[in-house]
Design a protein around this motif. Structure first.
Motif, PDB file in Angstrom:
ATOM      1  N   SER A 116       0.834  -1.193   0.000  1.00 18.55           N
ATOM      2  CA  SER A 116       0.000   0.000   0.000  1.00 18.55           C
ATOM      3  C   SER A 116       0.872   1.248   0.000  1.00 18.55           C
ATOM      4  CB  SER A 116      -0.937   0.030   1.221  1.00 18.55           C
ATOM      5  OG  SER A 116      -1.616   1.264   1.305  1.00 18.55           O
ATOM      6  N   GLU A 117       0.951   1.910  -1.135  1.00 15.23           N
ATOM      7  CA  GLU A 117       1.716   3.152  -1.214  1.00 15.23           C
ATOM      8  C   GLU A 117       1.075   4.256  -0.386  1.00 15.23           C
ATOM      9  OE1 GLU A 117       2.104   4.160  -5.288  1.00 15.23           O
ATOM     10  OE2 GLU A 117       3.569   2.561  -5.740  1.00 15.23           O
ATOM     11  N   LEU A 118      -0.244   4.197  -0.226  1.00 18.77           N
ATOM     12  CA  LEU A 118      -0.932   5.219   0.559  1.00 18.77           C
ATOM     13  C   LEU A 118      -0.572   5.126   2.040  1.00 18.77           C
ATOM     14  CD1 LEU A 118      -4.499   5.166  -1.065  1.00 18.77           C
ATOM     15  CD2 LEU A 118      -2.704   6.877  -1.365  1.00 18.77           C
ATOM     16  N   SER A 119      -0.440   3.903   2.541  1.00 19.14           N
ATOM     17  CA  SER A 119      -0.113   3.725   3.961  1.00 19.14           C
ATOM     18  C   SER A 119       1.379   3.690   4.226  1.00 19.14           C
ATOM     19  CB  SER A 119      -0.742   2.421   4.478  1.00 19.14           C
ATOM     20  OG  SER A 119      -2.143   2.530   4.556  1.00 19.14           O
ATOM     21  N   PHE A 120       2.151   3.193   3.258  1.00 20.31           N
ATOM     22  CA  PHE A 120       3.572   2.949   3.473  1.00 20.31           C
ATOM     23  C   PHE A 120       4.419   3.613   2.388  1.00 20.31           C
ATOM     24  CE2 PHE A 120       1.677  -1.289   4.935  1.00 20.31           C
ATOM     25  CZ  PHE A 120       1.495  -0.851   6.245  1.00 20.31           C
ATOM     26  N   PRO A 121       4.792   4.863   2.546  1.00 18.34           N
ATOM     27  CA  PRO A 121       5.618   5.538   1.533  1.00 18.34           C
ATOM     28  C   PRO A 121       6.985   4.894   1.335  1.00 18.34           C
ATOM     29  CG  PRO A 121       4.617   7.130   3.023  1.00 18.34           C
ATOM     30  CD  PRO A 121       4.367   5.784   3.611  1.00 18.34           C
ATOM     31  N   ASN A 122       7.534   4.298   2.384  1.00 14.78           N
ATOM     32  CA  ASN A 122       8.885   3.734   2.299  1.00 14.78           C
ATOM     33  C   ASN A 122       8.907   2.211   2.291  1.00 14.78           C
ATOM     34  OD1 ASN A 122      10.637   6.239   2.549  1.00 14.78           O
ATOM     35  ND2 ASN A 122       9.373   6.443   4.382  1.00 14.78           N
ATOM     36  N   ILE A 123       7.861   1.591   2.755  1.00 16.25           N
ATOM     37  CA  ILE A 123       7.785   0.129   2.798  1.00 16.25           C
ATOM     38  C   ILE A 123       7.129  -0.364   1.516  1.00 16.25           C
ATOM     39  CG2 ILE A 123       6.746  -1.838   3.989  1.00 16.25           C
ATOM     40  CD1 ILE A 123       6.851  -0.150   6.566  1.00 16.25           C
ATOM     41  N   LYS A 124       7.825  -1.215   0.798  1.00 18.39           N
ATOM     42  CA  LYS A 124       7.285  -1.736  -0.464  1.00 18.39           C
ATOM     43  C   LYS A 124       6.328  -2.898  -0.232  1.00 18.39           C
ATOM     44  CE  LYS A 124       9.754   1.059  -2.981  1.00 18.39           C
ATOM     45  NZ  LYS A 124       9.135   2.141  -3.767  1.00 18.39           N
ATOM     46  N   LEU A 125       6.623  -3.729   0.760  1.00 19.79           N
ATOM     47  CA  LEU A 125       5.811  -4.913   1.063  1.00 19.79           C
ATOM     48  C   LEU A 125       5.909  -5.191   2.549  1.00 19.79           C
ATOM     49  CD1 LEU A 125       4.293  -7.566  -0.093  1.00 19.79           C
ATOM     50  CD2 LEU A 125       6.521  -8.643   0.204  1.00 19.79           C
ATOM     51  N   ALA A 126       4.772  -5.491   3.174  1.00 19.50           N
ATOM     52  CA  ALA A 126       4.740  -5.873   4.584  1.00 19.50           C
ATOM     53  C   ALA A 126       4.106  -7.245   4.716  1.00 19.50           C
ATOM     54  CB  ALA A 126       3.954  -4.846   5.400  1.00 19.50           C
ATOM     55  N   ALA A 127       4.616  -8.038   5.646  1.00 16.95           N
ATOM     56  CA  ALA A 127       4.063  -9.355   5.945  1.00 16.95           C
ATOM     57  C   ALA A 127       3.902  -9.476   7.451  1.00 16.95           C
ATOM     58  CB  ALA A 127       4.988 -10.461   5.414  1.00 16.95           C
ATOM     59  N   ALA A 128       2.994 -10.361   7.884  1.00 18.86           N
ATOM     60  CA  ALA A 128       2.785 -10.595   9.313  1.00 18.86           C
ATOM     61  C   ALA A 128       3.029 -12.065   9.622  1.00 18.86           C
ATOM     62  CB  ALA A 128       1.367 -10.194   9.723  1.00 18.86           C
ATOM     63  N   GLU A 129       3.417 -12.334  10.877  1.00 17.40           N
ATOM     64  CA  GLU A 129       3.744 -13.691  11.314  1.00 17.40           C
ATOM     65  C   GLU A 129       2.818 -14.078  12.451  1.00 17.40           C
ATOM     66  OE1 GLU A 129       5.443 -17.072  13.193  1.00 17.40           O
ATOM     67  OE2 GLU A 129       5.320 -15.116  14.179  1.00 17.40           O
ATOM     68  N   PHE A 130       2.280 -15.327  12.434  1.00 13.58           N
ATOM     69  CA  PHE A 130       1.182 -15.633  13.344  1.00 13.58           C
ATOM     70  C   PHE A 130       1.622 -15.879  14.783  1.00 13.58           C
ATOM     71  CE2 PHE A 130       1.966 -20.045  11.665  1.00 13.58           C
ATOM     72  CZ  PHE A 130       2.166 -20.705  12.866  1.00 13.58           C
ATOM     73  N   ASN A 131       2.808 -16.411  15.036  1.00 18.15           N
ATOM     74  CA  ASN A 131       3.202 -16.790  16.386  1.00 18.15           C
ATOM     75  C   ASN A 131       3.664 -15.596  17.207  1.00 18.15           C
ATOM     76  OD1 ASN A 131       3.887 -18.802  18.470  1.00 18.15           O
ATOM     77  ND2 ASN A 131       5.998 -18.247  18.015  1.00 18.15           N
ATOM     78  N   THR A 132       4.494 -14.750  16.620  1.00 15.81           N
ATOM     79  CA  THR A 132       5.068 -13.622  17.356  1.00 15.81           C
ATOM     80  C   THR A 132       4.279 -12.330  17.203  1.00 15.81           C
ATOM     81  OG1 THR A 132       6.465 -13.048  15.469  1.00 15.81           O
ATOM     82  CG2 THR A 132       7.397 -14.576  17.091  1.00 15.81           C
ATOM     83  N   GLY A 133       3.398 -12.264  16.178  1.00 17.07           N
ATOM     84  CA  GLY A 133       2.670 -11.026  15.933  1.00 17.07           C
ATOM     85  C   GLY A 133       3.519  -9.930  15.348  1.00 17.07           C
ATOM     86  N   THR A 134       4.678 -10.270  14.818  1.00 15.47           N
ATOM     87  CA  THR A 134       5.569  -9.258  14.264  1.00 15.47           C
ATOM     88  C   THR A 134       5.202  -8.905  12.830  1.00 15.47           C
ATOM     89  OG1 THR A 134       7.113 -11.039  13.685  1.00 15.47           O
ATOM     90  CG2 THR A 134       7.556  -9.825  15.698  1.00 15.47           C
ATOM     91  N   MET A 135       5.641  -7.707  12.417  1.00 14.15           N
ATOM     92  CA  MET A 135       5.528  -7.300  11.018  1.00 14.15           C
ATOM     93  C   MET A 135       6.929  -7.313  10.412  1.00 14.15           C
ATOM     94  SD  MET A 135       4.109  -3.772   9.246  1.00 14.15           S
ATOM     95  CE  MET A 135       2.369  -4.120   9.369  1.00 14.15           C
ATOM     96  N   ILE A 136       7.035  -7.943   9.253  1.00 14.22           N
ATOM     97  CA  ILE A 136       8.304  -8.086   8.543  1.00 14.22           C
ATOM     98  C   ILE A 136       8.162  -7.356   7.224  1.00 14.22           C
ATOM     99  CG2 ILE A 136       9.873  -9.753   7.474  1.00 14.22           C
ATOM    100  CD1 ILE A 136       8.223 -11.584   9.796  1.00 14.22           C
TER     101      ILE A 136
END
Length: 510
Positions: free
Chosen positions: A237-257
């Motif tokens: 999402s270019e609207l939400s993330f000007p610098n992040i090209k792609l974000a992913a989430a992980e189910f066990n730790t709840g982290t964003m990668i």
């Protein structure tokens, strides 16, 4: 082992738990608040077990030659612990494939891609299909492929998962030439069914091992001190993330990668963790120490010794901004990138110039809040709504961001009630009940070819009477025909130790 021995520890061997089911694809008329006029246009057979049922699905948008058709990821039809085996690469089976399904021609499908382990989310971004693929132990993936390449089924795109029959390699460990599977850009062993930590890594793949496969956009796996288990979702999402090209989430730790790099066909982009901050009603930001899992702890008032896992599913709202849906609580939030505070120490492995704020939007009802007792999903791609699925209960909710309202539009258990279609009769019981924690009464939903229709995939023990079109069947190998002990049937796999990797040797314990 006789009944009751060792306090019943071996009374119900998990390696034999499996059952055949059907995935039934319906097209409904949809007026925004309720479903009607269901038409069954496709069915496939699948093994339900403690494993990989896929479920990623998108509808091909207008402007393409195959507009209105569906891309559906089947999953590799196997329990966890093995590397997809030969079936994942065989063109004789629909397992581990993306199918291109034509809703206007019942029973008609083509194989668009192979080597896909367990994709539960697909999105169309511009001219590309972007999809996550849950890995075994070595590599969780997000993949990118031009949509036109997938729709040209004269060449089947290959994403690597599984073993190519007859292909072996010497990995220099003294074991000689061995067969191997591919997971991300790594070689993995055959593995053993239902064994945690399997299949293990054999080493890096060389370029010659990957000449016929598409490499991931990003990949990440487990390592000491980093308890990552599985990818839940991804979003761009270019609207939400000007610098992040792609974000992913992980189910066990709840982290964003995340990655700040564009997709490169030559190999995976680098990834980092990113800090998450919850925005309160006054605009103040508070660090989410456990990532998205902190939202679970807050909502359910969980203590420090309780599991916080919440299975965060990233998605996009109709306006193109990014959101996250917390399966365990039913809450969904809006995500935005913000400048990182200079007073916060950033641990090694986190990018230090970006943070993401998490702002509450609304929630849908959730019937199951114990750890791993829920099966929920979120569906984007609509012009004016987002649909949330309680897959386990078979309930659909529609969320309108403009009015900030949630409406229940379908409940499979309440057929005949107001705004519930009465024409659908999905048989339940048997495997659907026996595998309640890994079963989806409603597996997936996708927009129909127009604003007044919706595609819904159900799980059923049987085919509806009168359905006479082609049904993709399971491979004949015993790994695809595990049987359930819940009804007392004998397991039809004769060599448990060879198939499942465990057993008690003859004569042990008298």
């Amino acid at each position: 082992v006789r009944e009751g021995a060792f306090n019943g520890a071996f009374a119900d061997p998990q390696c034999c738990n499996g059952a055949p089911v059907y995935k039934l694809f319906y097209k409904f008329a949809f007026d925004g608040t309720s479903l009607s006029s269901p038409e069954l246009f496709f069915a496939l057979k699948q093994q339900v077990t403690y494993g990989h049922q896929g479920g990623g699905m998108v509808t091909i948008p207008s402007g393409n030659a195959d507009a209105g058709k569906i891309l559906f990821s089947v999953g590799d039809c196997l329990p966890f612990g093995v590397n997809g085996l030969e079936g994942a690469q065989s063109m004789e089976t629909h397992c581990a494939k993306m199918l291109l399904i034509d809703p206007t021609s019942p029973g008609i499908y083509e194989i668009a891609a192979t080597g896909v382990r367990n994709s539960q989310q697909m999105n169309i971004e511009g001219d590309n299909l972007v999809f996550m693929d849950i890995g075994g132990v070595v590599a969780e993936e997000v993949n990118v492929v031009p949509l036109a390449d997938l729709l040209d089924t004269s060449t089947v795109e290959n994403f690597g998962w599984g073993m190519e029959s007859g292909v072996t390699k010497n990995f220099g460990d003294g074991g000689g030439d061995v067969s191997f599977g591919r997971e991300g850009t790594f070689a993995v062993a055959r593995g053993q069914m239902l064994q945690f930590g399997q299949p293990h890594c054999l080493g890096d793949l060389e370029e010659t091992d990957m000449t016929n496969m598409i490499k991931p956009y990003i990949q990440f796996g487990r390592s000491p001190g980093v308890p990552l288990h599985g990818i839940t979702s991804s979003v761009m999402s270019e609207l939400s993330f000007p610098n992040i090209k792609l974000a992913a989430a992980e189910f066990n730790t709840g982290t964003m990668i995340v990655t700040k790099e564009d997709y490169d066909v030559s190999g995976p982009s680098s990834v980092n963790f990113v800090k998450l901050y919850k925005e309160d009603s006054n605009g103040n930001l508070g660090l989410l120490e456990h990532g998205f899992n902190s939202l679970v702890a807050e909502d359910l008032s969980l203590g420090p010794n309780e599991s916080l896992r919440g299975d965060a599913r990233l998605f996009k709202y109709p306006d193109g901004t990014a959101g996250v849906f917390i399966e365990r609580t039913g809450q969904f939030f809006k995500l935005h990138e913000a400048q990182s505070p200079t007073c916060t120490a950033i641990p090694l492995g986190h990018i230090d110039d970006v943070k993401v704020k998490v702002s509450y939007r609304n929630r849908v009802p959730v019937k199951h809040t114990a750890e791993s007792s829920y099966n929920m999903a979120v569906v984007e791609g609509f012009d004016d709504k987002v649909i949330f699925i309680d897959q386990k209960e078979g309930i659909l909710y529609s969320y309108n961001p403009t009015s900030d309202s949630v409406t229940k539009i379908y409940d499979v258990s309440a057929t005949g009630a107001d705004n519930e279609p009465t024409e659908v009769s999905i048989p339940h019981g048997g495997p659907v009940t026996a595998f309640s924690n890994s079963m989806f009464n409603i597996h997936q939903v996708s927009p129909g070819p127009d604003a007044n229709s919706l595609f819904v995939v159900f799980t059923s023990d049987d085919l509806p009477s009168g359905y006479s079109h082609t049904v993709p069947e399971m491979p004949s190998n015993p790994e695809y025909h595990l049987q359930s002990w819940d009804n007392g049937d004998a397991c039809n796999v004769t060599d448990l130790n060879a198939i499942c990797g465990w057993g008690v040797r003859e004569g042990a314990f008298n």
